[in-house]
Design a protein around this motif. Structure first.
Motif, PDB file in Angstrom:
ATOM      1  N   SER A   1       0.968   3.946  -3.051  1.00  0.00           N
ATOM      2  CA  SER A   1       0.590   5.343  -2.826  1.00  0.00           C
ATOM      3  C   SER A   1       1.640   6.296  -3.365  1.00  0.00           C
ATOM      4  CB  SER A   1       0.361   5.600  -1.334  1.00  0.00           C
ATOM      5  OG  SER A   1       1.580   5.584  -0.618  1.00  0.00           O
TER       6      SER A   1
ATOM      7  N   ASP B   1      -5.133   4.716   3.465  1.00  0.00           N
ATOM      8  CA  ASP B   1      -6.321   4.507   4.295  1.00  0.00           C
ATOM      9  C   ASP B   1      -7.077   3.232   3.931  1.00  0.00           C
ATOM     10  OD1 ASP B   1      -5.876   6.906   5.641  1.00  0.00           O
ATOM     11  OD2 ASP B   1      -6.962   8.051   4.134  1.00  0.00           O
ATOM     12  N   TRP B   2      -6.661   2.568   2.865  1.00  0.00           N
ATOM     13  CA  TRP B   2      -7.369   1.377   2.415  1.00  0.00           C
ATOM     14  C   TRP B   2      -7.278   0.265   3.454  1.00  0.00           C
ATOM     15  CZ3 TRP B   2      -6.825  -0.296  -3.406  1.00  0.00           C
ATOM     16  CH2 TRP B   2      -7.470   0.647  -4.224  1.00  0.00           C
ATOM     17  N   ASN B   3      -8.328  -0.532   3.503  1.00  0.00           N
ATOM     18  CA  ASN B   3      -8.330  -1.784   4.283  1.00  0.00           C
ATOM     19  C   ASN B   3      -7.901  -1.584   5.731  1.00  0.00           C
ATOM     20  OD1 ASN B   3      -9.044  -2.925   1.841  1.00  0.00           O
ATOM     21  ND2 ASN B   3      -7.012  -3.752   1.413  1.00  0.00           N
TER      22      ASN B   3
ATOM     23  N   LEU C   1      -4.510   5.828  -0.614  1.00  0.00           N
ATOM     24  CA  LEU C   1      -4.331   4.378  -0.552  1.00  0.00           C
ATOM     25  C   LEU C   1      -3.856   3.932   0.835  1.00  0.00           C
ATOM     26  CD1 LEU C   1      -2.648   3.516  -3.986  1.00  0.00           C
ATOM     27  CD2 LEU C   1      -5.037   3.191  -3.317  1.00  0.00           C
TER      28      LEU C   1
ATOM     29  N   GLN D   1      -6.528  -5.326  -6.150  1.00  0.00           N
ATOM     30  CA  GLN D   1      -7.261  -4.105  -5.806  1.00  0.00           C
ATOM     31  C   GLN D   1      -6.520  -2.875  -6.341  1.00  0.00           C
ATOM     32  OE1 GLN D   1      -8.216  -3.846  -1.587  1.00  0.00           O
ATOM     33  NE2 GLN D   1      -8.408  -6.061  -1.451  1.00  0.00           N
ATOM     34  N   VAL D   2      -5.207  -2.845  -6.128  1.00  0.00           N
ATOM     35  CA  VAL D   2      -4.397  -1.713  -6.579  1.00  0.00           C
ATOM     36  C   VAL D   2      -4.387  -1.642  -8.104  1.00  0.00           C
ATOM     37  CG1 VAL D   2      -2.066  -0.742  -6.624  1.00  0.00           C
ATOM     38  CG2 VAL D   2      -2.971  -1.726  -4.502  1.00  0.00           C
TER      39      VAL D   2
ATOM     40  N   SER E   1      -4.883   2.911   7.849  1.00  0.00           N
ATOM     41  CA  SER E   1      -4.484   4.280   8.171  1.00  0.00           C
ATOM     42  C   SER E   1      -3.743   4.380   9.497  1.00  0.00           C
ATOM     43  CB  SER E   1      -5.720   5.191   8.186  1.00  0.00           C
ATOM     44  OG  SER E   1      -6.697   4.690   9.082  1.00  0.00           O
TER      45      SER E   1
ATOM     46  N   LEU F   1       0.829  -1.210   0.000  1.00  0.00           N
ATOM     47  CA  LEU F   1       0.000   0.000   0.000  1.00  0.00           C
ATOM     48  C   LEU F   1       0.861   1.258   0.000  1.00  0.00           C
ATOM     49  CD1 LEU F   1      -2.826  -1.000   2.517  1.00  0.00           C
ATOM     50  CD2 LEU F   1      -3.065  -0.628   0.054  1.00  0.00           C
TER      51      LEU F   1
ATOM     52  N   PHE G   1      -7.522  -0.178  -9.384  1.00  0.00           N
ATOM     53  CA  PHE G   1      -7.547   1.265  -9.164  1.00  0.00           C
ATOM     54  C   PHE G   1      -6.710   1.988 -10.217  1.00  0.00           C
ATOM     55  CE2 PHE G   1      -4.924   4.748  -7.452  1.00  0.00           C
ATOM     56  CZ  PHE G   1      -5.905   5.723  -7.341  1.00  0.00           C
TER      57      PHE G   1
END
Length: 367
Positions: free
Chosen positions: A99, A109-111, A107, A320-321, A114, A95, A324
């Motif tokens: 980012s 903050d994903w899943n 990114l 997922q990335v 954060s 992540l 995006f």
């Protein structure tokens, strides 16, 4: 390595569907069985974990004393714990790297990630204590918790067999009646998979794997049980297709007994998962004859479930990335799934190649 078998096949099936379902929005998630059932592959995965524990306890671990049985099972729990720490850190790095590369700070903050960047000291302590869990990386903490208590299950089976299921049912009912769950920290909340509730399906897998007790009963009456379970499966299909989910406002207390809640493994989800097992039990032979390569591939994944699960979890996040960055359509989603299956298969093959090499090396005479 053992030959393809029903348990490894369905464990491989669960691993593939978990990989796909952990990529929200991907085209192929609509073809996984959670769209035609109240339950999903998480229940199947935990049920089969309990089944595997029984095969170990009745097999290689049967002659072990209580002391060595505890050591063996807790050693497995520690292995799973280390795997969770490694994939969590790799997910965080993925992540963070994405980012920076994509200039997309959100990114981070994903899943539920954060906290690891905003409060790294406490969040890393939480990672080690399993009280801080990333989204889609929360099944292994449940597995660690279940393996930590697996010696109690195994020793209860040895010395107080009749009490094992009633005690498990009582703990599950207590968790649902009072909403008892393990807390998370430093992010306030609770575990996504409540171990107090999910231990029941683990124990049921353990008991049904045996030739005696309810396992023996299920084998003797497998066909009638399958016919009885079929309407339950069909009701689950109907509920999933119309997206039926009981409103908590209209339900009596304690509501967790009536909603379709995944965290607390509500009765509807538990019954749905057990009915699916009853209907499809024994189907591996027909599947493997009709689709031998599929049977062999999924069994390969299932034989090496921990390594494949770790690879699949990271591949899901990478998917997922990727979606995006490049958008999601049938072609890109097909690429993600094909690439993921190839890598998961390679991870399984490498695991078995390492075991074969280790076995060969141990047989060679010392120079």
């Amino acid at each position: 390595m053992r030959q393809p078998n029903e348990i490894d096949f369905w464990r491989g099936f669960a691993l593939v569907t978990i990989f796909v379902n952990h990529i929200p929005g991907i085209v192929f998630e609509r073809f996984t069985f959670r769209n035609v059932a109240i339950s999903d592959s998480a229940e199947l995965f935990v049920f089969l974990a309990g089944w595997a524990l029984r095969k170990l306890v009745d097999g290689p671990a049967k002659p072990l004393s209580a002391r060595y049985l505890i050591l063996r099972l807790e050693g497995r729990a520690f292995t799973v714990y280390l795997a969770q720490l490694v994939i969590a850190q790799l997910a965080i790095a993925l992540l963070a790297g994405a980012s920076l590369l994509l200039d997309a700070p959100f990114l981070l903050d994903w899943n539920n990630a954060s906290a690891i960047f905003a409060d790294p000291v406490r969040a890393h302590l939480g990672l080690v204590a399993l009280t801080f869990q990333l989204g889609y990386f929360d099944i292994l903490p449940l597995y660690v918790a279940l393996m930590l208590v697996s010696p109690l299950i195994a020793l209860s089976y040895r010395h107080a067999r009749a009490a094992l299921l009633p005690v498990s049912l009582a703990i599950w009912a207590f968790a649902l009646a009072f909403g008892v769950n393990l807390p998370t920290w430093p992010v306030e909340g609770a575990w996504f998979f409540d171990p107090l509730a999910w231990q029941l399906i683990f124990v049921l897998g353990f008991l049904l794997a045996g030739e005696d007790g309810i396992g023996g009963l299920a084998r003797r009456y497998r066909k009638p049980i399958g016919w009885i379970a079929l309407p339950i499966v069909l009701l689950g299909v109907a509920a999933a297709r119309i997206d039926f989910d009981p409103s908590p406002i209209a339900l009596p207390e304690p509501k967790l007994f009536f909603v379709f809640d995944k965290t607390f493994l509500s009765p509807a989800r538990l019954l749905s998962s057990l009915a699916i097992v009853a209907v499809f039990a024994g189907s591996f032979g027909a599947i493997s004859r009709a689709l031998p390569r599929l049977g062999a591939f999924l069994s390969l994944l299932g034989r090496n479930s921990l390594n494949v699960f770790c690879a699949g979890s990271l591949l899901s996040l990478a998917g997922q990335v990727f979606r995006f960055a490049y958008g999601g359509d049938v072609v890109s989603d097909a690429f993600i799934v094909m690439f993921g299956l190839i890598v998961m298969g390679a991870a399984a093959w490498a695991s078995e190649w390492r075991e074969r090499l280790r076995a060969k090396t141990s047989k060679e005479p010392a120079a």
